[in-house]
Every structure is written in C-alpha cells, then in structure tokens.
Design a protein around this motif. Sequence first.
Motif, PDB file in Angstrom:
ATOM      1  N   PHE A  93       0.874  -1.065  -0.136  1.00 37.68           N
ATOM      2  CA  PHE A  93      -0.168   0.071  -0.461  1.00 37.68           C
ATOM      3  C   PHE A  93       0.926   1.252  -0.098  1.00 37.68           C
ATOM      4  N   ARG A  94       1.945   1.147   0.956  1.00 34.57           N
ATOM      5  CA  ARG A  94       2.828   2.538   0.628  1.00 34.57           C
ATOM      6  C   ARG A  94       3.830   2.090  -0.500  1.00 34.57           C
ATOM      7  N   ALA A  95       4.238   1.524  -1.239  1.00 29.46           N
ATOM      8  CA  ALA A  95       4.713   1.367  -2.282  1.00 29.46           C
ATOM      9  C   ALA A  95       3.974   2.940  -3.066  1.00 29.46           C
ATOM     10  N   LEU A  96       2.498   1.839  -2.994  1.00 32.82           N
ATOM     11  CA  LEU A  96       2.547   2.498  -4.448  1.00 32.82           C
ATOM     12  C   LEU A  96       1.848   3.824  -4.221  1.00 32.82           C
ATOM     13  N   VAL A  97       0.611   3.885  -3.278  1.00 33.57           N
ATOM     14  CA  VAL A  97      -0.394   5.020  -2.908  1.00 33.57           C
ATOM     15  C   VAL A  97       0.137   6.040  -2.576  1.00 33.57           C
ATOM     16  N   TYR A  98       1.538   5.683  -1.836  1.00 33.86           N
ATOM     17  CA  TYR A  98       2.425   7.137  -1.364  1.00 33.86           C
ATOM     18  C   TYR A  98       3.768   7.290  -2.355  1.00 33.86           C
ATOM     19  N   ASN A  99       4.154   6.206  -2.659  1.00 37.44           N
ATOM     20  CA  ASN A  99       5.516   6.429  -3.206  1.00 37.44           C
ATOM     21  C   ASN A  99       5.412   6.609  -4.930  1.00 37.44           C
ATOM     22  N   LYS A 100       4.302   5.547  -5.440  1.00 43.54           N
ATOM     23  CA  LYS A 100       4.243   5.990  -6.947  1.00 43.54           C
ATOM     24  C   LYS A 100       3.446   6.424  -7.229  1.00 43.54           C
ATOM     25  N   GLY A 101       2.378   7.300  -6.298  1.00 40.35           N
ATOM     26  CA  GLY A 101       1.383   8.168  -6.571  1.00 40.35           C
ATOM     27  C   GLY A 101       2.633   9.857  -6.505  1.00 40.35           C
ATOM     28  N   ALA A 102       3.418   9.494  -5.735  1.00 42.85           N
ATOM     29  CA  ALA A 102       4.802  10.848  -5.885  1.00 42.85           C
ATOM     30  C   ALA A 102       5.100  10.872  -7.368  1.00 42.85           C
ATOM     31  N   MET A 103       5.273   9.588  -7.345  1.00 42.51           N
ATOM     32  CA  MET A 103       6.795   9.176  -8.881  1.00 42.51           C
ATOM     33  C   MET A 103       5.474   9.788  -9.892  1.00 42.51           C
ATOM     34  N   VAL A 104       4.297   9.928  -9.766  1.00 44.26           N
ATOM     35  CA  VAL A 104       3.225  10.349 -11.151  1.00 44.26           C
ATOM     36  C   VAL A 104       3.720  11.155 -10.885  1.00 44.26           C
ATOM     37  N   LEU A 105       3.160  12.148 -10.249  1.00 45.10           N
ATOM     38  CA  LEU A 105       3.140  13.743  -9.681  1.00 45.10           C
ATOM     39  C   LEU A 105       4.660  13.841 -10.477  1.00 45.10           C
ATOM     40  N   HIS A 106       5.684  13.558 -10.374  1.00 43.22           N
ATOM     41  CA  HIS A 106       7.253  13.791 -10.643  1.00 43.22           C
ATOM     42  C   HIS A 106       7.191  13.727 -12.407  1.00 43.22           C
ATOM     43  N   MET A 107       6.938  12.662 -12.564  1.00 46.62           N
ATOM     44  CA  MET A 107       6.795  12.653 -14.133  1.00 46.62           C
ATOM     45  C   MET A 107       5.288  13.465 -14.836  1.00 46.62           C
ATOM     46  N   LEU A 108       5.163  13.671 -13.799  1.00 46.15           N
ATOM     47  CA  LEU A 108       4.035  15.149 -14.659  1.00 46.15           C
ATOM     48  C   LEU A 108       4.575  15.913 -14.585  1.00 46.15           C
ATOM     49  N   HIS A 109       5.251  16.353 -13.957  1.00 40.82           N
ATOM     50  CA  HIS A 109       5.944  18.203 -13.379  1.00 40.82           C
ATOM     51  C   HIS A 109       6.657  18.085 -14.161  1.00 40.82           C
ATOM     52  N   ARG A 110       7.393  16.858 -14.739  1.00 42.77           N
ATOM     53  CA  ARG A 110       8.714  16.664 -15.394  1.00 42.77           C
ATOM     54  C   ARG A 110       8.159  16.717 -17.228  1.00 42.77           C
ATOM     55  N   LEU A 111       7.049  15.975 -17.222  1.00 45.17           N
ATOM     56  CA  LEU A 111       5.968  16.014 -18.782  1.00 45.17           C
ATOM     57  C   LEU A 111       5.662  17.387 -19.209  1.00 45.17           C
ATOM     58  N   LEU A 112       5.523  18.550 -18.039  1.00 46.02           N
ATOM     59  CA  LEU A 112       4.987  19.258 -18.363  1.00 46.02           C
ATOM     60  C   LEU A 112       5.780  21.056 -18.105  1.00 46.02           C
ATOM     61  N   GLY A 113       6.656  20.703 -16.749  1.00 53.19           N
ATOM     62  CA  GLY A 113       7.815  21.990 -16.990  1.00 53.19           C
ATOM     63  C   GLY A 113       6.896  22.576 -15.546  1.00 53.19           C
ATOM     64  N   ASP A 114       7.477  23.426 -14.737  1.00 55.65           N
ATOM     65  CA  ASP A 114       7.449  23.833 -13.711  1.00 55.65           C
ATOM     66  C   ASP A 114       6.411  25.263 -13.883  1.00 55.65           C
ATOM     67  N   GLU A 115       5.649  25.782 -15.114  1.00 49.01           N
ATOM     68  CA  GLU A 115       5.290  26.697 -14.927  1.00 49.01           C
ATOM     69  C   GLU A 115       3.295  26.433 -15.257  1.00 49.01           C
ATOM     70  N   VAL A 116       4.094  25.419 -16.151  1.00 45.22           N
ATOM     71  CA  VAL A 116       2.480  24.383 -16.300  1.00 45.22           C
ATOM     72  C   VAL A 116       2.522  23.558 -15.132  1.00 45.22           C
ATOM     73  N   PHE A 117       2.655  23.157 -14.955  1.00 42.82           N
ATOM     74  CA  PHE A 117       3.121  22.134 -13.693  1.00 42.82           C
ATOM     75  C   PHE A 117       2.460  22.644 -12.078  1.00 42.82           C
ATOM     76  N   PHE A 118       2.519  24.312 -11.758  1.00 41.93           N
ATOM     77  CA  PHE A 118       2.752  24.326 -10.947  1.00 41.93           C
ATOM     78  C   PHE A 118       0.726  25.302 -11.257  1.00 41.93           C
ATOM     79  N   ARG A 119       0.783  25.441 -12.293  1.00 41.04           N
ATOM     80  CA  ARG A 119      -0.370  25.858 -12.523  1.00 41.04           C
ATOM     81  C   ARG A 119      -1.410  24.975 -12.551  1.00 41.04           C
TER      82      ARG A 119
END
Length: 252
Positions: A93-119
């Motif tokens: 549960f922790r590996a997927l809900v916590y850590n994979k969830g965080a990694m998904v956000l990080h990859m989305l951040h890298r795909l979109l870039g700082d400005e668009v991600f935080f918007r």
Amino acid sequence: PVYFVDAPDFFLAHELAHQWWGQAVGWNNYHEQWLSEGFAQYFASLYARHAQGDDVFRGIMRQMRDWAMQQSDQGPVYLGYRLGHIQGDKRIFRALVYNKGAMVLHMLHRLLGDEVFFRGVRRFYTDRQYQKAGTEDLRLAFEQVSSVSLTRFFDRYIHSTGLPELGFTYRLETAPEEESALVVKLRFEQRTDELYDVPVTVTLHYRTGDSQNVVVSVTERVTEVRVPLAGPLSRVDVNRDFEALARIVDQN
C-alpha cells in the motif's frame, strides 16, 4: 510516510502538506487516496529539495522509484487501501499509494515543466477546495492549463499495473546545416504493447569533464531527438537520476 535519514523533517513536511492535500482538498473514496498521500509525499520531497538540496531530493526520488517498481505488479494505485490487504503487507500500500503516487506527480511535473505543472496544481486546488476530488478532476485541471491530453498518462500509471519498457540507443551525426558540427541522435523505442508518456533524462558527458542533462519526453512508439554537441563526448548515460518510472535497456 517513510523516514529518510538525509531529510529529517520529511515526516513533518508530509503531515503538514495534508493541510492542503487530504484536508482542504479531500478524496472521493478509497480509490482516490493517492490524491492525499501521493501529493503529501511529493510535496514533502519538494520541501526536502528546498531545505537539503538536489542530491537529497534525488536520493528520495530514487528510493521511491525503487519501492514503486518492486511492487507495481501488485495492483493499480487506484485500488487504494485494498493494496496488500490479502497478503497482509502494508508495504505494498505504501509503495504504490504513497510512493508511486508521488512518482506519477514527479513525471507529470517533468513532462509539463515547472510553470504549467504548478499552474495545474493551483487550478486543481482552487477548483476543489473544501470539496472531495477524484483523479478525473486532477486530469481535467492539468489539461485545462496545458492543452495536452493526459487520459493515457493517468490510465497507465494510476488505473493500470504495467510500467514502460524502453530500449535506448544513441548515434553521432553531422548537423545538416553545418557539416563540421556534430549532433547526437537519441532514440527510444517502447517495447510494450501499450504506449506510455514518460520523461527520461539522458546525460551527455564531455571529455572536458562537463556534463549536460537532456530530458526526453518519450510518447511515441519510437521517439528520436537530435541534440547539438558542445564538444567531444566521453560517454552517455540514460536515466542516471532514476527519475523515470520505467525499465530501460541501454543497447549501445
């Protein structure tokens, strides 16, 4: 949340982040718990980068990636607290809900870039403040600010168990517009039947000792990019920062 030796305030930062993610913005049902825990985990990681620096941040993300990769086949993030329930293993549960969830956000951040991600983050928070939210609400918020379809991204990483498998090669070429100049062609091929959207860092090492990071957004069956070189290369590394949630084979 887990304790990281190099980030002693991580636990506190995670819990403080719940004032926004989990409290001000709730989650519709157990399927959507990653919107609370994944967000808190990722924003605690961003705080660690601010407080302790990039090396600590990269170490945290690498550990999260390793845990997520090890357990990803146990079920999709969308299963929430049911992950690991049959096995009686809360680590799943922790590996997927916590850590994979965080990694998904990080990859989305890298795909979109700082400005668009935080918007997108601000849009999601503003739209769903003091309400419950789901993954679809998050997807729509990011699509509205980016004009990029993210259905496949969330389907693959939140609703499915698979991970991308990529083959990587590179080749030196002369620049078409200037025969004396060299470029390096970076080539990724997706080997799974289903296609993914995944940002991958390629590190170019020069004989001078300098290095250059290039983030390649791998979105097609074959993705090729050409990068002008600043000098003679000594070697090329792929996913050296371990920030891509993918299995990558360097075929050079």
